[in-house]
Design an enzyme around this catalytic site. Structure first.
Site, short mmCIF file in Angstrom:
data_model
loop_
_atom_site.label_atom_id
_atom_site.label_comp_id
_atom_site.label_asym_id
_atom_site.label_seq_id
_atom_site.Cartn_x
_atom_site.Cartn_y
_atom_site.Cartn_z
N ASP A 144 41.46 36.28 40.61
CA ASP A 144 40.48 36.32 39.62
C ASP A 144 40.30 34.78 38.97
O ASP A 144 41.13 33.91 39.14
CB ASP A 144 41.87 37.21 38.90
CG ASP A 144 42.95 36.32 37.99
OD1 ASP A 144 43.57 35.89 39.44
OD2 ASP A 144 43.62 36.22 36.46
N GLU A 145 40.08 34.62 38.28
CA GLU A 145 39.09 33.21 37.24
C GLU A 145 38.42 31.47 38.11
O GLU A 145 39.21 31.11 37.71
CB GLU A 145 40.16 33.65 36.50
CG GLU A 145 40.27 34.44 35.73
CD GLU A 145 40.89 34.56 34.38
OE1 GLU A 145 40.51 34.94 32.95
OE2 GLU A 145 41.86 34.04 34.12
N ALA A 146 38.81 32.04 39.61
CA ALA A 146 38.43 30.32 40.39
C ALA A 146 37.08 30.01 39.92
O ALA A 146 36.26 30.04 40.49
CB ALA A 146 38.69 31.30 41.82
N LEU B 264 42.95 35.54 32.14
CA LEU B 264 41.75 35.53 30.47
C LEU B 264 43.00 35.09 29.61
O LEU B 264 44.16 36.13 29.16
CB LEU B 264 40.54 36.62 30.78
CG LEU B 264 39.41 35.65 31.11
CD1 LEU B 264 38.56 36.90 30.86
CD2 LEU B 264 39.23 34.78 30.18
#
Length: 548
Positions: free
Chosen positions: A353-355, A2
């Site tokens: 992460d953050e897909a 993030l």
């Protein structure tokens, strides 16, 4: 990971806040008096009012400290005695001599067995020391370091450094005395995995800059360097079967700089240097999101066959490999195969992460296939904690980066996976992320996880941090440093110090030593050492910094 939108902020040096604050002895550690008048003196003049540093005033805090007797004095007659035929032990002796000679001016020959001097002993039968523990005994005749393994011996050397005056770190001759307080330290780490991560994708850092960071990690007994080698803004490792990843995908960075990448020889040199400091390198290729640099390099990795432009911003969650395409898995296999062949360590990190641009079903399909590839090439998979939303393979490690306020459902998902055998590395963003601003006035860094003061980064217990996760599931801790706003070693150090040593202590020291009021005094005593090492650290107002 993030990040708030924006471009890199260049560092503006803050004024040094120097003071002459009186240090008090850390709680639970007894002070040691001045040297016995008959002890050997340094050949140069001695500053008045000096006495040995109390035996336990180190970071991380040792497991057990027993002050006793008079100190050892390092003099022009001191030898470093390697009491083992091990080539590694001899190399550690040479390393120690190289650290101490410039500042003391003493010859410090590295020799064989003897009853005096600085003695380095390997004892393979010392089961209590484990893989990384050591014992340090100091008396007027000698300082003896004993360990079962070379790694333990090396960690003991780091403690010895901190027991000597901070000026021992200088590269020119300094005034003595060079004394080590009398007594015994028996020390073993709490956790096997003690890591720092460096993001070389948002901004690229040279091999020399990475080596400098490795030396700093070693001083505080960290044993892992996690390198974030790919992201939307840059691909940083040469892959022979997909050369444009580095030559094209690595040619930029946040804010539009020239970027860069590591050749295979560069990467091998980083791995070799880390190994010489008893750190294992964990490479990360972030998949299936955070992949714009790869997508821009090879159009066929995109579902529509169209390569996007290179990206220099800081938004996240907009990119994804094309999960249904067969070429995607050929790409993943090639990258992991080549990277595994370069990496002697146990672990390989595949991100996850953050897909946000990958559907849940596609995410599960992809992560399960990617884990199988890692296993095929003999490595243990690590992924960010979103991996627990797929099906973690046996032995997988999930790295938790949520915050204190992360929703219950997400935390419960991770805890449930841990209860079923998935190991955890804890790096909560609002505790251990070194790129978070210290406070609202911090010029570097981001604040999406909140402000992270020195106390906040230290004052949490990994064993009980994640409700429902068995204490035995915690493999260790990590201090990640993301580089959206960081462009050089000065800026890395400004954000890492003084928070990095606190996370290192959480990983090494027993829970019984965990006390902010005692820690801040020991940390404050590190200030002159930071300065002697050329680290322009943040003078956090909550820490009683020792006079320079």
């Amino acid at each position: 990971m993030l990040a708030a939108p924006g471009v890199g902020i260049r560092r503006v040096a803050l004024p040094r806040l120097l003071g002459s604050l009186l240090l008090v002895t850390a709680a639970g550690v007894s002070g040691v008096g001045a040297a016995q008048s008959g002890a050997a003196a340094d050949s140069r003049s001695t500053p008045t009012g000096t006495s040995p540093r109390p035996l336990g005033r180190t970071v991380p805090a040792p497991a057990r400290v027993k002050p006793a007797g008079s100190p050892y004095s390092l003099t022009a007659k001191t030898a470093i005695r390697v009491e083992s035929d091990s080539a590694e032990a001899r190399r550690i002796g040479d390393y120690l001599a190289g650290l101490l000679r410039p500042s003391t001016g003493h010859p410090l020959p590295v020799t064989g067995r003897g009853a005096d001097g600085i003695r380095l002993r390997l004892d393979p039968q010392d089961g209590g020391a484990g893989d990384e523990g050591y014992t340090l005994r100091s008396d007027p005749e000698s300082v003896t370091l004993t360990a079962r393994t070379p790694a333990g011996l090396f960690h003991g050397v780091q403690t010895l450094r901190q027991l000597l005056p901070a000026r021992v770190e200088e590269k020119s001759r300094q005034k003595g005395p060079w004394q080590v307080a009398g007594g015994t330290i028996e020390d073993v780490p709490r956790y096997a995995y003690r890591s720092a991560m460096l993001d070389v994708s948002r901004h690229f850092f040279s091999v020399a800059e990475v080596k400098r960071y490795i030396d700093q990690l070693a001083l505080y007994k960290l044993n892992t360097l996690h390198l974030h080698l790919s992201d939307d803004q840059g691909w940083r490792i040469a892959i022979d079967s997909w050369p444009r990843l580095a030559t094209y995908g690595g040619r930029t960075e946040v804010g539009g700089g020239t970027g860069g990448h590591y050749t295979k020889d560069d990467y091998k040199e980083i791995v070799r240097y880390a190994s010489s400091r008893y750190l294992e390198v964990v490479p990360e290729i972030d998949l299936p999101g955070h992949t714009n640099a790869a997508l821009a390099s090879y159009a066929e990795l995109n579902c529509d066959g169209v390569a996007p432009p290179l990206y220099t911003g800081t938004d996240v969650g907009f990119s994804s490999l094309c999960v249904p395409k067969a070429v995607t898995y050929g790409f993943v296999d090639d990258v992991i195969r080549e990277l595994a062949a370069l990496t002697p360590g146990k672990y390989l990190h595949i991100g996850g992460d953050e897909a946000h641009s990958t559907s849940h079903d596609d995410y599960v399909t992809f992560m399960n296939k990617a884990q199988a590839v890692v296993g095929r090439y003999g490595k243990t998979v690590i992924g960010w904690h979103q991996l627990t939303g797929a099906t973690p393979v046996a032995g997988a490690v999930a790295q938790y980066w949520g915050y204190d306020r992360t929703g219950a459902a997400e935390r419960e998902q991770v805890a449930a996976a841990a209860a079923k055998g998935t190991k955890l590395v804890l790096s909560p963003a609002d505790r251990s992320y070194l790129d978070m601003k210290y406070d609202k006035d911090t010029e570097l860094g981001l604040s999406w996880a909140g402000y992270v003061s020195v106390r906040r980064s230290y004052d949490w217990d990994p064993a009980v941090y994640l409700d429902g996760a068995p204490a035995g599931s915690v493999l260790g801790v990590e201090a990640p440093l993301w580089s959206e706003t960081l462009t050089n070693s000065d800026e890395i150090e400004r954000m890492a110090f003084p928070r990095l040593p606190g996370v290192a202590e959480l990983g090494w020291s027993p829970a019984s030593t965990h006390d902010w009021d005692a820690y801040k005094v020991r940390l404050g005593a590190q200030g002159p050492r930071f300065s002697a090492l050329g680290i322009d650290y943040y003078r956090a107002p909550e820490v009683p910094w020792a006079a320079e």
